[in-house]
Design a protein around this motif. Structure first.
Motif, short mmCIF file in Angstrom:
data_model
loop_
_atom_site.label_atom_id
_atom_site.label_comp_id
_atom_site.label_asym_id
_atom_site.label_seq_id
_atom_site.Cartn_x
_atom_site.Cartn_y
_atom_site.Cartn_z
N HIS A 1 35.01 -11.97 5.93
CA HIS A 1 34.45 -10.88 6.74
C HIS A 1 35.56 -10.03 7.33
O HIS A 1 35.49 -8.80 7.31
N LEU B 1 37.22 -7.86 4.49
CA LEU B 1 36.42 -7.00 3.61
C LEU B 1 35.30 -6.22 4.28
O LEU B 1 34.74 -5.32 3.66
N ARG C 1 34.88 -3.79 6.43
CA ARG C 1 34.89 -2.33 6.50
C ARG C 1 34.96 -1.67 5.13
O ARG C 1 34.39 -0.60 4.94
N VAL C 2 35.67 -2.28 4.19
CA VAL C 2 35.83 -1.65 2.88
C VAL C 2 34.73 -2.05 1.91
O VAL C 2 34.49 -1.38 0.91
N TRP C 3 34.04 -3.17 2.17
CA TRP C 3 32.93 -3.63 1.34
C TRP C 3 31.88 -4.24 2.27
O TRP C 3 31.75 -5.45 2.39
N ASN D 1 29.55 -7.30 1.35
CA ASN D 1 30.12 -8.50 0.76
C ASN D 1 29.38 -9.75 1.26
O ASN D 1 28.84 -9.77 2.36
N THR E 1 30.35 -11.20 4.87
CA THR E 1 29.83 -10.45 6.01
C THR E 1 28.33 -10.66 6.15
O THR E 1 27.82 -10.78 7.27
N ARG F 1 43.49 -3.15 4.71
CA ARG F 1 42.28 -2.56 5.28
C ARG F 1 42.63 -1.57 6.38
O ARG F 1 41.99 -0.51 6.50
#
Length: 298
Positions: free
Chosen positions: A147, A150, A152-154, A157, A160, A279
């Protein structure tokens, strides 16, 4: 809540941490009056270098204004605002919070019913009416790292999704691993027992860390959806987001490194550091593009 002067024997001290506040501080004070019938002591802690907004609003509300000589960060300022409190309850909140009528009373009532409640958090709505996931579980080794790196960028996922899964039960009062520090009711005895916020966190993750330490000390973090607030979000740094993006990633790195501190976890710490660094750069670039794109609000 009386706007004239703080009561001699308050039921709750409300600590509002500000940094160059705008109109939102006045709305915070105005809606707080409708949030409780209890005796309130309001303390405004200003981390900024300009009190042209916080001073008159504080004076009109009968609040005590604490002015710091530098920006000490959220947790450190909250600790200063809480110091010396006599009331059984403390609130720590951002100024860009608007209280629903009776919301603070609803939090305190649940706290009085739950002797084990060290912290209580309301249902938090964004300005568009959507519910912000404010009551979360402490991150596990796998889920927490995934989490953090990733989210903010995915956003979709699987780590998260697992991290935020219990927040989908919006109508349930329940215990959580930690609660959002944007608006938090604290039992003063519990807060003092664990030493308050860890002021080595400048901004972000101080609430996660506090929730974890309260849990370890035997206190519950209780999500109370019958109490509701609206969080405007980011009003003090929306125009210049890069410093806060850096602060967020620094705090994430600090928290996760402390959580996974054992020698054999060194490769994980390296992966966390690398992933957060990537990130952070991506988020700063995205914020810069949003600031210059026509029709976009930074």
């Amino acid at each position: 809540m009386s706007p004239a002067s703080p009561p001699d024997d308050p039921d709750v001290r409300v600590v509002c941490v500000v940094y160059r506040p705008g109109e939102e501080l006045g709305r915070f004070v105005a809606t707080l009056r409708e949030a409780t019938r209890r005796r309130v002591e309001l303390v405004v802690v200003d981390n900024g270098d300009d009190q042209t907004r916080s001073r008159p609003v504080s004076q009109a509300a009968g609040a005590r204004l604490v002015v710091n000589t530098a920006n000490l960060g959220y947790g450190h300022a909250a600790n200063l605002g809480a110091a010396g409190a006599r009331s059984p309850w403390l609130v720590v909140a951002n100024p860009d919070v608007e209280w629903a009528p009776g919301s603070l009373d609803a939090l305190i009532e649940v706290g009085e019913q739950r002797a084990d409640a060290g912290a209580l958090g309301p249902l938090i709505r964004d300005v568009d009416g959507s519910v912000y996931p404010s009551a979360r579980e402490l991150p596990s080794l796998r889920i927490g790292a995934g989490h953090a790196v990733l989210a903010r960028v995915w956003p979709g996922n699987p780590w998260t999704r697992a991290y935020q899964a219990r927040q989908e039960r919006l109508g349930d009062q329940r215990d959580a691993g930690w609660l959002s520090g944007s608006c938090l009711l604290l039992r003063r005895a519990a807060f003092e027992q664990v030493g308050g916020f860890d002021d080595t966190y400048f901004m972000f993750f101080e609430d996660t860390d506090l929730g974890e330490r309260l849990g370890r000390a035997g206190w519950a973090n209780v999500y109370v959806p019958t109490a509701e607030i609206t969080h405007i979000g980011g009003t003090s740094w929306r125009a210049t987001p890069a410093p806060m993006i850096r602060a967020h990633h620094a705090s994430a790195r600090q928290y996760l490194h402390r959580r996974y501190h054992r020698g054999y976890q060194a490769p994980l710490r390296w992966a966390i550091t690398t992933g957060l660094a990537v990130r952070e750069r991506l988020e700063i670039r995205a914020a810069a593009r949003a600031a210059v794109s026509p029709g976009r609000v930074p």
